[in-house]
Structures are given as structure tokens and as C-alpha cells.
Design an enzyme around this catalytic site. Structure first.
Site, PDB file in Angstrom:
ATOM      1  N   HIS A   1     -27.117  28.289 -73.211  1.00 36.81           N
ATOM      2  CA  HIS A   1     -26.902  27.632 -74.488  1.00 36.81           C
ATOM      3  C   HIS A   1     -27.920  26.731 -74.810  1.00 36.81           C
ATOM      4  O   HIS A   1     -27.841  25.813 -75.906  1.00 36.81           O
ATOM      5  CB  HIS A   1     -25.489  27.511 -75.108  1.00 36.81           C
ATOM      6  CG  HIS A   1     -24.608  28.465 -74.827  1.00 36.81           C
ATOM      7  ND1 HIS A   1     -23.165  28.355 -75.073  1.00 36.81           N
ATOM      8  CD2 HIS A   1     -24.882  29.692 -75.213  1.00 36.81           C
ATOM      9  CE1 HIS A   1     -22.515  29.638 -75.135  1.00 36.81           C
ATOM     10  NE2 HIS A   1     -23.555  30.224 -75.232  1.00 36.81           N
TER      11      HIS A   1
ATOM     12  N   ASN B   1      -9.166  25.513 -64.652  1.00 34.13           N
ATOM     13  CA  ASN B   1      -8.603  25.120 -65.847  1.00 34.13           C
ATOM     14  C   ASN B   1      -7.286  24.707 -66.286  1.00 34.13           C
ATOM     15  O   ASN B   1      -6.137  25.374 -65.699  1.00 34.13           O
ATOM     16  CB  ASN B   1      -8.861  26.289 -66.963  1.00 34.13           C
ATOM     17  CG  ASN B   1      -9.327  26.148 -68.514  1.00 34.13           C
ATOM     18  OD1 ASN B   1      -8.365  25.208 -68.774  1.00 34.13           O
ATOM     19  ND2 ASN B   1     -10.301  26.640 -68.901  1.00 34.13           N
ATOM     20  N   PRO B   2      -7.004  23.444 -66.618  1.00 28.76           N
ATOM     21  CA  PRO B   2      -5.315  23.139 -67.048  1.00 28.76           C
ATOM     22  C   PRO B   2      -4.741  24.158 -67.886  1.00 28.76           C
ATOM     23  O   PRO B   2      -3.558  24.152 -67.727  1.00 28.76           O
ATOM     24  CB  PRO B   2      -5.687  21.966 -67.704  1.00 28.76           C
ATOM     25  CG  PRO B   2      -7.116  21.447 -67.837  1.00 28.76           C
ATOM     26  CD  PRO B   2      -7.994  22.803 -67.422  1.00 28.76           C
TER      27      PRO B   2
ATOM     28  N   ASN C   1     -23.049  24.469 -70.784  1.00 24.50           N
ATOM     29  CA  ASN C   1     -22.982  23.175 -71.575  1.00 24.50           C
ATOM     30  C   ASN C   1     -24.635  23.011 -71.826  1.00 24.50           C
ATOM     31  O   ASN C   1     -25.384  23.436 -70.898  1.00 24.50           O
ATOM     32  CB  ASN C   1     -22.590  22.273 -70.380  1.00 24.50           C
ATOM     33  CG  ASN C   1     -21.071  22.671 -70.190  1.00 24.50           C
ATOM     34  OD1 ASN C   1     -20.273  23.146 -71.135  1.00 24.50           O
ATOM     35  ND2 ASN C   1     -20.583  22.057 -69.260  1.00 24.50           N
TER      36      ASN C   1
ATOM     37  N   CYS D   1     -42.701  18.251 -85.598  1.00 22.22           N
ATOM     38  CA  CYS D   1     -43.812  18.731 -84.392  1.00 22.22           C
ATOM     39  C   CYS D   1     -45.062  17.726 -84.450  1.00 22.22           C
ATOM     40  O   CYS D   1     -45.602  17.818 -85.382  1.00 22.22           O
ATOM     41  CB  CYS D   1     -44.054  19.867 -84.327  1.00 22.22           C
ATOM     42  SG  CYS D   1     -45.368  20.661 -83.293  1.00 22.22           S
TER      43      CYS D   1
ATOM     44  N   GLY E   1     -13.573  25.361 -66.644  1.00 21.21           N
ATOM     45  CA  GLY E   1     -13.626  24.787 -67.861  1.00 21.21           C
ATOM     46  C   GLY E   1     -14.080  25.257 -69.023  1.00 21.21           C
ATOM     47  O   GLY E   1     -14.984  24.796 -69.886  1.00 21.21           O
ATOM     48  N   THR E   2     -13.843  26.602 -69.343  1.00 20.76           N
ATOM     49  CA  THR E   2     -14.381  27.511 -70.181  1.00 20.76           C
ATOM     50  C   THR E   2     -13.117  28.302 -71.074  1.00 20.76           C
ATOM     51  O   THR E   2     -12.232  28.656 -70.077  1.00 20.76           O
ATOM     52  CB  THR E   2     -15.587  28.305 -70.140  1.00 20.76           C
ATOM     53  OG1 THR E   2     -15.814  29.067 -71.335  1.00 20.76           O
ATOM     54  CG2 THR E   2     -15.269  29.254 -69.164  1.00 20.76           C
TER      55      THR E   2
HETATM   56  C1  BJW Z   1     -10.868  21.818 -68.614  1.00 18.01           C
HETATM   57  C2  BJW Z   1     -10.777  20.329 -68.634  1.00 18.01           C
HETATM   58  C3  BJW Z   1     -11.025  19.784 -67.300  1.00 18.01           C
HETATM   59  C4  BJW Z   1     -10.472  20.888 -70.626  1.00 18.01           C
HETATM   60  N1  BJW Z   1     -11.316  20.568 -66.364  1.00 18.01           N
HETATM   61  N2  BJW Z   1     -11.172  22.437 -67.562  1.00 18.01           N
HETATM   62  C5  BJW Z   1     -17.906  39.527 -79.440  1.00 18.01           C
HETATM   63  C6  BJW Z   1     -16.567  39.565 -79.907  1.00 18.01           C
HETATM   64  C7  BJW Z   1     -16.277  38.334 -80.986  1.00 18.01           C
HETATM   65  C8  BJW Z   1     -17.402  37.516 -81.283  1.00 18.01           C
HETATM   66  C9  BJW Z   1     -18.488  37.599 -80.854  1.00 18.01           C
HETATM   67  C10 BJW Z   1     -18.898  38.833 -79.890  1.00 18.01           C
HETATM   68  N3  BJW Z   1     -20.373  38.921 -79.746  1.00 18.01           N
HETATM   69  C11 BJW Z   1     -20.643  37.654 -80.553  1.00 18.01           C
HETATM   70  C12 BJW Z   1     -19.796  37.172 -81.388  1.00 18.01           C
HETATM   71  C13 BJW Z   1     -19.986  36.076 -82.060  1.00 18.01           C
HETATM   72  C14 BJW Z   1     -20.047  34.644 -81.623  1.00 18.01           C
HETATM   73  C15 BJW Z   1     -18.903  34.434 -80.922  1.00 18.01           C
HETATM   74  O1  BJW Z   1     -18.708  34.586 -79.562  1.00 18.01           O
HETATM   75  N4  BJW Z   1     -17.882  34.166 -81.507  1.00 18.01           N
HETATM   76  C16 BJW Z   1     -16.382  33.701 -80.847  1.00 18.01           C
HETATM   77  C17 BJW Z   1     -16.074  32.231 -81.063  1.00 18.01           C
HETATM   78  C18 BJW Z   1     -15.499  34.627 -81.753  1.00 18.01           C
HETATM   79  N5  BJW Z   1     -21.214  34.528 -80.672  1.00 18.01           N
HETATM   80  C19 BJW Z   1     -22.662  34.418 -80.959  1.00 18.01           C
HETATM   81  O2  BJW Z   1     -22.809  34.137 -82.219  1.00 18.01           O
HETATM   82  C20 BJW Z   1     -23.528  34.239 -80.043  1.00 18.01           C
HETATM   83  N6  BJW Z   1     -24.591  34.909 -80.333  1.00 18.01           N
HETATM   84  C21 BJW Z   1     -24.810  36.399 -80.398  1.00 18.01           C
HETATM   85  O3  BJW Z   1     -23.741  36.851 -80.141  1.00 18.01           O
HETATM   86  O4  BJW Z   1     -25.798  36.956 -81.009  1.00 18.01           O
HETATM   87  C22 BJW Z   1     -25.879  38.244 -81.318  1.00 18.01           C
HETATM   88  C23 BJW Z   1     -27.349  38.349 -81.701  1.00 18.01           C
HETATM   89  C24 BJW Z   1     -27.947  39.228 -80.943  1.00 18.01           C
HETATM   90  C25 BJW Z   1     -29.295  39.663 -81.338  1.00 18.01           C
HETATM   91  C26 BJW Z   1     -29.936  38.917 -82.313  1.00 18.01           C
HETATM   92  C27 BJW Z   1     -29.130  38.068 -83.002  1.00 18.01           C
HETATM   93  C28 BJW Z   1     -27.826  37.506 -82.822  1.00 18.01           C
HETATM   94  C29 BJW Z   1     -24.049  32.867 -79.878  1.00 18.01           C
HETATM   95  C30 BJW Z   1     -22.801  31.643 -79.377  1.00 18.01           C
HETATM   96  C31 BJW Z   1     -23.625  30.433 -79.314  1.00 18.01           C
HETATM   97  C32 BJW Z   1     -22.340  29.260 -78.819  1.00 18.01           C
HETATM   98  N7  BJW Z   1     -22.845  28.089 -79.271  1.00 18.01           N
HETATM   99  C33 BJW Z   1     -22.143  26.999 -78.979  1.00 18.01           C
HETATM  100  C34 BJW Z   1     -22.693  25.791 -79.642  1.00 18.01           C
HETATM  101  C35 BJW Z   1     -23.915  25.368 -78.471  1.00 18.01           C
HETATM  102  C36 BJW Z   1     -24.879  24.056 -79.029  1.00 18.01           C
HETATM  103  C37 BJW Z   1     -24.084  23.127 -79.273  1.00 18.01           C
HETATM  104  O5  BJW Z   1     -23.448  22.456 -78.236  1.00 18.01           O
HETATM  105  O6  BJW Z   1     -24.155  22.401 -80.221  1.00 18.01           O
HETATM  106  O7  BJW Z   1     -21.820  26.952 -77.505  1.00 18.01           O
HETATM  107  S1  BJW Z   1     -20.409  27.014 -79.568  1.00 18.01           S
HETATM  108  C38 BJW Z   1     -19.743  26.220 -78.400  1.00 18.01           C
HETATM  109  O8  BJW Z   1     -18.976  27.285 -77.631  1.00 18.01           O
HETATM  110  C39 BJW Z   1     -20.644  25.756 -77.380  1.00 18.01           C
HETATM  111  C40 BJW Z   1     -20.048  26.253 -76.096  1.00 18.01           C
HETATM  112  O9  BJW Z   1     -21.089  26.506 -74.915  1.00 18.01           O
HETATM  113  C41 BJW Z   1     -19.276  27.480 -76.288  1.00 18.01           C
HETATM  114  C42 BJW Z   1     -18.218  27.962 -75.343  1.00 18.01           C
HETATM  115  O10 BJW Z   1     -17.328  26.780 -75.560  1.00 18.01           O
HETATM  116  P1  BJW Z   1     -16.547  26.340 -74.132  1.00 18.01           P
HETATM  117  O11 BJW Z   1     -17.521  25.698 -73.284  1.00 18.01           O
HETATM  118  O12 BJW Z   1     -15.493  27.461 -73.464  1.00 18.01           O
HETATM  119  O13 BJW Z   1     -15.557  25.096 -74.676  1.00 18.01           O
HETATM  120  P2  BJW Z   1     -13.829  25.246 -75.340  1.00 18.01           P
HETATM  121  O14 BJW Z   1     -13.852  24.135 -76.134  1.00 18.01           O
HETATM  122  O15 BJW Z   1     -13.969  26.548 -75.925  1.00 18.01           O
HETATM  123  O16 BJW Z   1     -13.065  25.243 -73.885  1.00 18.01           O
HETATM  124  C43 BJW Z   1     -13.038  24.213 -72.723  1.00 18.01           C
HETATM  125  C44 BJW Z   1     -11.993  24.561 -72.016  1.00 18.01           C
HETATM  126  O17 BJW Z   1     -12.045  23.814 -71.142  1.00 18.01           O
HETATM  127  C45 BJW Z   1     -10.719  24.976 -72.357  1.00 18.01           C
HETATM  128  O18 BJW Z   1     -10.093  25.952 -71.879  1.00 18.01           O
HETATM  129  C46 BJW Z   1      -9.839  23.782 -71.753  1.00 18.01           C
HETATM  130  O19 BJW Z   1      -8.573  24.065 -71.279  1.00 18.01           O
HETATM  131  C47 BJW Z   1     -10.615  23.530 -70.700  1.00 18.01           C
HETATM  132  N8  BJW Z   1     -10.639  21.955 -69.806  1.00 18.01           N
HETATM  133  N9  BJW Z   1     -10.523  19.844 -69.930  1.00 18.01           N
HETATM  134  C48 BJW Z   1     -11.325  21.983 -66.512  1.00 18.01           C
HETATM  135  N10 BJW Z   1     -10.868  18.530 -67.217  1.00 18.01           N
END
Ligand code: BJW
Length: 257
Positions: free
Chosen positions: A121, A216-217, A104, A150, A190-191
């Protein structure tokens, strides 16, 4: 096992652990009023990630990207930690080590009082110079200008967050991976466990023999690999675990006196 039994198991495992990691995603902040990414009202249901959260998007339209971050900074600015964040912060003194590894960017773990936070992140309140890489903190809402520049060199500032296709800070990632082999227990809260490399951290813990409890729900890709999955909201489940944990600690102290 029903949810009550799972909550008790989690509290007992915590009471026996010295070193713990709490790994969080956007779900923990949803009860504070901050949208998740992939839920029903999630950000990626309303906006295209490729237009707003990639280096290419920023290069082609920094103003648009900044307007979106300004909108999100406005949403987050007055939000407060919920009982989930607070329960974790109350555990600060209970363990030899407690690390919060979060995806987060909202800063709510800090606001709740947690220490030892690794922000994989980035942080929405930090801005980074696109020329010199200098990071500054700026909580002003609205910002003085969009896109901000800047003050030292006049180059564009960008949000200090990790976009798709960008590398995470390797030092932070290595530290997080190293901690996985030194911990007794990991709570994953929550991920969706979809985004890599962050999603590999709980899997590294599983492979190191660490007990992993998911809160997680909904079920996620991690669920089949976790030792226990508690289906509930972080803001409900974590205070329940805390109450039981505190009772166990009181009973143990009582016996030792
Ligand atoms: C509750 C609840 C309650 C609800 N209580 N729970 C391998 C396989 C496939 C793809 C890739 C891979 N390796 C890399 C990739 C590509 C990509 C990726 O992973 N894509 C997938 C989506 C397919 N990854 C990247 O691009 C990463 N970089 C990278 O790999 O670079 C390689 C590289 C190396 C060297 C040089 C250059 C490059 C970077 C990823 C960056 C992610 N960024 C974001 C935005 C951050 C900034 C912003 O906020 O603006 O990060 S995207 C977004 O997703 C954000 C989050 O941190 C992240 C994860 O999301 P999260 O937190 O899990 O949220 P949700 O909505 O998905 O889930 C919420 C959960 O909560 C749900 O399960 C609900 O049920 C639950 N919930 N209420 C408890 N009350």
C-alpha cells in the site's frame, strides 16, 4: 491447544521451514503507538475514508487530504519498531528466504532492519508527482508547503500510498502472489483481513497448501482458514516464538557438533 502450545508449534514449524513469508497489517505497529484503521481507536472510527483516502477526495480537496497525511506523518515520525518488528528482523539470516509483505506505510519494518520488504500500500514518506509519476522520498515534518508541489514540473505531489478504488502496483502484487506458491510457511500478523486484494494473499497461500499461522488478539475472516491462530499481541507473541526458535536451533547445532 492453549496459547503456549500454539507458540511452540509455530516455533517448531519455523525451525523446519526454509522459505517464509511474514504478512503484516497495522496491528503490528499498534504497540509502537501508531493507530490501526478499524480497532476501537482506529482511524476509520474517527475519519471518513471517502473524505481522505480516495482519488476523488484528493481531486476535490488536496489541502485537506494533505493536512491529514501531515498529521499522520507527525505521529509516525518519532515512532520506533517494537519487539514484534524486531523479532522478525532478527530472523533475516535464519532462512533461505524471508519476505515481509506489508500493508503498512509506516516504514517500521525497514527501521527494525528487515530486508526483502514488499510494501503493498505504499509508504507515507514517499511523494508522487501527479503529472509525471516520479516518486521522491521526503522525511521533512512539517513539509515545506501544503499541498506540496513537484520541484521539477510544479504539479501537485500526492502521498505514494494506495487509496480505496485504486489499483495496487501490479508488479508487487504479482511478486507477492508468486512468493505464496514458493513458500513453506506464512505468518499473518495484525490485519483484519478485510481489505482486498491484499487479503487474498494469505488465502492464496492456504490454497497452495502453505501452512498459515495467524497472530492477532481478535479473530478475523482469515481465522477459520488458518492452520493455527494465536490470540495475542504481536509484541508479546513474536519474541516468545523467537526464544523457542533460537533454543531449537542451538540444540540442533549442539547435536550436529
Ligand atoms: C493486533 C494488535 C497487536 C491490534 N498485535 N494484532 C473484494 C471484496 C470487497 C471489497 C473489495 C474487493 N476488492 C476490492 C474491494 C474494495 C476495497 C476493499 O477491500 N474494501 C473493503 C474494506 C470492503 N479495496 C480497494 O479499493 C483496493 N483497490 C482495488 O481493489 O482496486 C481495484 C482496481 C483495479 C484496477 C483499477 C482500479 C481499481 C485498494 C485498497 C487500499 C487500502 N488502503 C488503505 C489506506 C492506505 C493508505 C493510508 O494508510 O493512508 O490501506 S485502507 C487501510 O486498510 C490501509 C491498510 O493497509 C488496510 C488494511 O488494514 P489493516 O492493516 O488490516 O488494519 P485494521 O485496522 O483493519 O486491522 C488491524 C488488526 O490488527 C485487527 O485485526 C486487530 O485485532 C489487530 N491488532 N493490535 C497484533 N498488538
Amino acid at each position: 491447544m492453549d496459547i503456549r502450545e500454539k507458540v511452540q508449534t509455530a516455533a517448531h514449524l519455523l525451525s523446519q521451514a526454509n522459505n517464509i513469508i511474514v504478512f503484516t497489517g497495522s496491528g503490528i505497529s499498534s504497540e509502537s503507538g501508531i493507530p490501526t484503521f478499524r480497532g476501537k481507536d482506529g482511524l476509520w472510527k474517527q475519519f471518513r475514508a471517502q473524505d481522505l483516502a480516495t482519488p476523488a477526495a484528493f481531486s476535490s480537496n488536496p489541502k485537506l487530504v494533505w493536512e491529514w497525511y501531515e498529521w499522520r506523518r507527525n505521529i509516525i515520525a518519532d515512532k520506533q519498531p517494537n519487539p514484534g518488528h524486531k523479532a522478525i528482523a532478527e530472523w533475516n539470516d535464519l532462512f533461505s528466504s524471508l519476505y515481509v509483505i506489508t500493508q503498512n506505510i509506516d516504514g517500521l519494518h525497514q527501521k527494525a532492519g528487515s530486508a526483502n520488504i514488499i510494501e503493498l500500500h505504499g509508504n507515507i514518506w514517499k511523494l508522487r508527482c501527479t503529472k509525471e509519476g516520479i516518486i521522491t522520498e521526503d522525511h521533512s515534518c512539517p513539509l515545506k508547503e501544503i499541498p506540496p508541489k513537484c520541484t521539477k514540473c510544479g504539479a501537485l505531489l500526492r502521498p505514494h500510498v494506495v487509496w480505496f478504488g485504486e489499483s495496487l502496483d501490479m508488479e508487487l502484487l504479482s511478486e507477492a502472489v508468486k512468493l505464496c506458491s514458493e513458500t513453506d510457511l506464512m505468518l499473518v500478523i495484525g490485519t483484519s483481513s478485510l481489505v482486498y486484494p491484499a487479503a487474498s494473499i494469505p488465502l492464496t497461500a492456504v490454497e497452495s497448501g502453505v501452512k498459515v499461522i495467524e497472530i492477532n488478539p481478535d479473530s478475523t475472516l482469515l481465522t477459520p482458514r488458518a492452520d493455527t491462530s494465536i490470540r495475542g499481541k504481536a509484541g508479546d507473541v513474536l519474541p516468545e516464538i523467537s526464544d523457542i526458535l533460537n533454543n531449537i536451533i542451538r540444540q540442533t547445532e549442539g547435536r550436529e557438533k
